[in-house]
Each structure stands twice: as C-alpha cells, then as structure tokens.
Scaffold this motif. Structure first.
Motif, PDB file in Angstrom:
ATOM      1  N   MET A  31      -8.357  32.993  76.376  1.00  0.00           N
ATOM      2  CA  MET A  31      -8.691  32.408  75.077  1.00  0.00           C
ATOM      3  C   MET A  31      -7.916  33.075  73.944  1.00  0.00           C
ATOM      4  O   MET A  31      -7.448  32.405  73.012  1.00  0.00           O
ATOM      5  CB  MET A  31     -10.191  32.531  74.809  1.00  0.00           C
ATOM      6  CG  MET A  31     -11.074  31.701  75.716  1.00  0.00           C
ATOM      7  SD  MET A  31     -12.800  31.849  75.230  1.00  0.00           S
ATOM      8  CE  MET A  31     -13.599  31.180  76.674  1.00  0.00           C
ATOM      9  N   THR A  36     -10.100  23.158  77.780  1.00  0.00           N
ATOM     10  CA  THR A  36     -11.395  22.655  78.249  1.00  0.00           C
ATOM     11  C   THR A  36     -12.070  23.743  79.079  1.00  0.00           C
ATOM     12  O   THR A  36     -11.427  24.728  79.493  1.00  0.00           O
ATOM     13  CB  THR A  36     -11.230  21.396  79.109  1.00  0.00           C
ATOM     14  OG1 THR A  36     -10.534  21.766  80.335  1.00  0.00           O
ATOM     15  CG2 THR A  36     -10.422  20.331  78.373  1.00  0.00           C
ATOM     16  N   LEU A  37     -13.352  23.582  79.330  1.00  0.00           N
ATOM     17  CA  LEU A  37     -14.071  24.535  80.163  1.00  0.00           C
ATOM     18  C   LEU A  37     -13.445  24.608  81.554  1.00  0.00           C
ATOM     19  O   LEU A  37     -13.327  25.698  82.138  1.00  0.00           O
ATOM     20  CB  LEU A  37     -15.547  24.144  80.270  1.00  0.00           C
ATOM     21  CG  LEU A  37     -16.422  25.031  81.168  1.00  0.00           C
ATOM     22  CD1 LEU A  37     -16.387  26.482  80.704  1.00  0.00           C
ATOM     23  CD2 LEU A  37     -17.853  24.504  81.193  1.00  0.00           C
ATOM     24  N   LYS A  82     -16.652  25.629  87.021  1.00  0.00           N
ATOM     25  CA  LYS A  82     -16.992  25.753  85.602  1.00  0.00           C
ATOM     26  C   LYS A  82     -18.469  26.105  85.397  1.00  0.00           C
ATOM     27  O   LYS A  82     -18.822  26.757  84.413  1.00  0.00           O
ATOM     28  CB  LYS A  82     -16.621  24.483  84.847  1.00  0.00           C
ATOM     29  CG  LYS A  82     -17.342  23.226  85.288  1.00  0.00           C
ATOM     30  CD  LYS A  82     -16.846  22.029  84.474  1.00  0.00           C
ATOM     31  CE  LYS A  82     -17.570  20.755  84.869  1.00  0.00           C
ATOM     32  NZ  LYS A  82     -17.081  19.584  84.073  1.00  0.00           N
ATOM     33  N   SER A 142     -19.475  29.608  83.636  1.00  0.00           N
ATOM     34  CA  SER A 142     -20.273  29.607  82.404  1.00  0.00           C
ATOM     35  C   SER A 142     -21.412  30.606  82.481  1.00  0.00           C
ATOM     36  O   SER A 142     -21.694  31.319  81.504  1.00  0.00           O
ATOM     37  CB  SER A 142     -20.829  28.204  82.138  1.00  0.00           C
ATOM     38  OG  SER A 142     -19.785  27.309  81.828  1.00  0.00           O
ATOM     39  N   SER A 185     -21.727  31.177  75.091  1.00  0.00           N
ATOM     40  CA  SER A 185     -21.017  30.248  75.970  1.00  0.00           C
ATOM     41  C   SER A 185     -19.512  30.325  75.759  1.00  0.00           C
ATOM     42  O   SER A 185     -19.042  30.773  74.709  1.00  0.00           O
ATOM     43  CB  SER A 185     -21.494  28.821  75.688  1.00  0.00           C
ATOM     44  OG  SER A 185     -21.089  28.418  74.392  1.00  0.00           O
ATOM     45  N   SER A 232     -17.425  27.922  75.098  1.00  0.00           N
ATOM     46  CA  SER A 232     -16.995  27.088  73.976  1.00  0.00           C
ATOM     47  C   SER A 232     -17.255  27.764  72.640  1.00  0.00           C
ATOM     48  O   SER A 232     -16.411  27.705  71.726  1.00  0.00           O
ATOM     49  CB  SER A 232     -17.693  25.729  74.029  1.00  0.00           C
ATOM     50  OG  SER A 232     -19.101  25.877  73.921  1.00  0.00           O
ATOM     51  N   ARG A 233     -18.387  28.429  72.490  1.00  0.00           N
ATOM     52  CA  ARG A 233     -18.681  29.114  71.234  1.00  0.00           C
ATOM     53  C   ARG A 233     -17.794  30.346  71.064  1.00  0.00           C
ATOM     54  O   ARG A 233     -17.385  30.680  69.954  1.00  0.00           O
ATOM     55  CB  ARG A 233     -20.155  29.508  71.169  1.00  0.00           C
ATOM     56  CG  ARG A 233     -21.106  28.319  71.097  1.00  0.00           C
ATOM     57  CD  ARG A 233     -22.444  28.703  70.532  1.00  0.00           C
ATOM     58  NE  ARG A 233     -22.328  29.050  69.117  1.00  0.00           N
ATOM     59  CZ  ARG A 233     -23.324  29.570  68.407  1.00  0.00           C
ATOM     60  NH1 ARG A 233     -24.492  29.816  68.983  1.00  0.00           N
ATOM     61  NH2 ARG A 233     -23.159  29.866  67.138  1.00  0.00           N
ATOM     62  N   LEU A 250     -14.724  30.609  72.240  1.00  0.00           N
ATOM     63  CA  LEU A 250     -13.409  30.099  71.883  1.00  0.00           C
ATOM     64  C   LEU A 250     -13.361  29.717  70.410  1.00  0.00           C
ATOM     65  O   LEU A 250     -12.375  29.999  69.717  1.00  0.00           O
ATOM     66  CB  LEU A 250     -13.057  28.892  72.756  1.00  0.00           C
ATOM     67  CG  LEU A 250     -11.735  28.189  72.445  1.00  0.00           C
ATOM     68  CD1 LEU A 250     -10.567  29.150  72.575  1.00  0.00           C
ATOM     69  CD2 LEU A 250     -11.548  26.976  73.364  1.00  0.00           C
ATOM     70  N   ALA A 251     -14.429  29.099  69.903  1.00  0.00           N
ATOM     71  CA  ALA A 251     -14.480  28.738  68.487  1.00  0.00           C
ATOM     72  C   ALA A 251     -14.412  29.986  67.612  1.00  0.00           C
ATOM     73  O   ALA A 251     -13.745  30.000  66.576  1.00  0.00           O
ATOM     74  CB  ALA A 251     -15.751  27.945  68.196  1.00  0.00           C
TER      75      ALA A 251
END
Length: 255
Positions: free
Chosen positions: A1, A10-11, A22, A26, A36, A38-39, A41-42
């Motif tokens: 990341m 993507t995951l 995945k 996770s 998570s 996704s969070r 990465l954000a």
C-alpha cells in the motif's frame, strides 16, 4: 500500500501479494493493524497527500489524482474530515507556522455523568525535546476531532475527561518540539502508542490505562490529524532573533 497507493488497488490485488484469500487476509490484517485494508489504504493516501502538500507546489487538484482519487470533491471532503482542515488551508497553516493546539485539541469538557481515562505514558529516551498528545477517538484510526485530549510536556500522568459511555480508542503521539528540518514537511512522530485494548466507559466511571510508546512502523495507522506538521515548526523569520532597531511594524496573520 505504501508503494502503490496511487493505483486503483482492490482487496484481491492486495491479498494476492500475500498469497492469501481476501477473506483470510482481511482477518489477519485487522488483527495486526486494528482496521480493515480499505481504511488503512485510505489513511495511507491521505498521509501521502499531506506530504505532497507540504513538500511540493503541486496543485490540490493534481495531488488528489496522484494519491488515487478520481474526484477532487471526494478527496477534499475526506481530507477535511480526517485531517481537520481543507487541503489548501493545511498547506497555508504549515507555511505560516501556525499552532497545533486549537480548541479541538484541548482537554474535553468534564460534563456530568461522563467518565474519564487516566494513567501513565512511558516514552523511550530521546535527544529531542518532546511534546506528548494523548487522545480518545471513537474509531481505531486517529483522525478527525478527538473526543478528549491531554497534552504533556514529558512522560508522566495523563487524564482524558468528559467521555460518554461507550468504547474508546486511546492513542498517543510523541512529537519533537522543535523543527528537525529547514521547512514544513511531513514528519513521523518520534514514538507512538495505544492502550492495549479499547477502553470501555460505563456509568461515567474512571478507567485506568497505562501506555507504552515505541518508534512507528509500516503496520501502524498513519496519524491523519494536522500533527506533527503543525507542532514545533516555525518559519525562519520567527526563529531568528530581531534587533529592536529593526522592528518597524508587526503583522499578525488572521485566523
């Protein structure tokens, strides 16, 4: 990341690099980081946006694209929610050497029927003068406005007050009090720490939680608040002594 934050990851893409499904990835990722993929990465993308805002003259629009956002509006709203100020204002505040202790970072209001957290913060030896921020967040990611914050000038006792009943994530950031570079830049805290488990406030009672700090690593969630960039940095003019004969006027930037 950290290396591919600008790509539309993507995951599945991320899990494949670990040679895991995945779903299993996770679960493992959340265990190691507290959030998570996704969070996380954000948070990495916004952290890199802070770096680009301070260390380049690239426009906000171009920076939003460089950190993986297709919409300037989405980038601006997420940056503002997570850091506390819009991207352009964040850049300006850092250039002016503005303080990092607005009302949002002061200790919480000791409202009736609300609880508190107290304890000791332990910090490794450091050659730099330090300032310690202890804050309570509703989520595991240190972003947005903390519900309560205490500011220490060295290791010792802290107290977070005015916390409603519920579960809270208590986190610590140890930052240098003086600039370590010749200009505003993204600086990792010297040390970070967190309560070993979420703190649960019930019935407005006080909870004790001691916190050990350590150097940050790649699995640690980036701090998205306007810290430590707005702490300990002063423009060169403010750092230089001025002879009284040279003073002809004083200008104070507006808030």
């Amino acid at each position: 990341m950290w290396e591919r934050f600008d790509e539309p990851l993507t995951l599945t893409d991320i899990a494949d690099t670990a040679i895991l499904s995945k779903f299993y990835f996770s679960r493992v990722f959340r265990t190691l980081t507290g959030t998570s993929p996704s969070r996380f990465l954000a948070a990495v993308r916004l952290c890199m946006a802070k770096k680009l805002l301070l260390e380049t003259t690239v426009s906000v629009t171009d920076i939003s694209i460089m950190v993986g956002y297709n919409s300037l509006g989405t980038f601006t709203s997420r940056f503002t929610r997570s850091v506390g100020v819009p991207p352009a204002r964040f850049r300006l505040m850092c250039q002016l050497g503005m303080s990092a202790t607005p009302s949002a970072l002061r200790p919480g209001n000791p409202a009736a029927h609300r609880g508190s957290v107290h304890g000791e913060v332990y910090v490794p030896e450091s050659p730099h003068p330090i300032r310690i921020y202890v804050a309570a967040f509703k989520e595991s990611i240190p972003e947005g406005q903390p519900k309560s914050c205490d500011i220490l000038e060295g290791p010792g006792s802290y107290r977070l007050i005015g916390l409603p009943d519920g579960q809270w994530s208590v986190r610590v950031a140890v930052v240098p009090k003086r600039a370590v570079a010749s200009g505003p830049m993204v600086r990792q805290p010297l040390f970070i720490g967190a309560a070993q488990k979420p703190v649960v406030i019930s019935g407005g009672k006080a909870v004790e939680a001691d916190i050990m700090t350590r150097p940050p690593g790649n699995l640690d969630i980036p701090i998205l608040l306007a810290l430590p960039e707005l702490d300990g940095w002063q423009p060169l003019e403010a750092a230089l002594p001025i002879r009284s004969s040279e003073v002809t006027a004083s200008v104070v930037p507006g808030a």
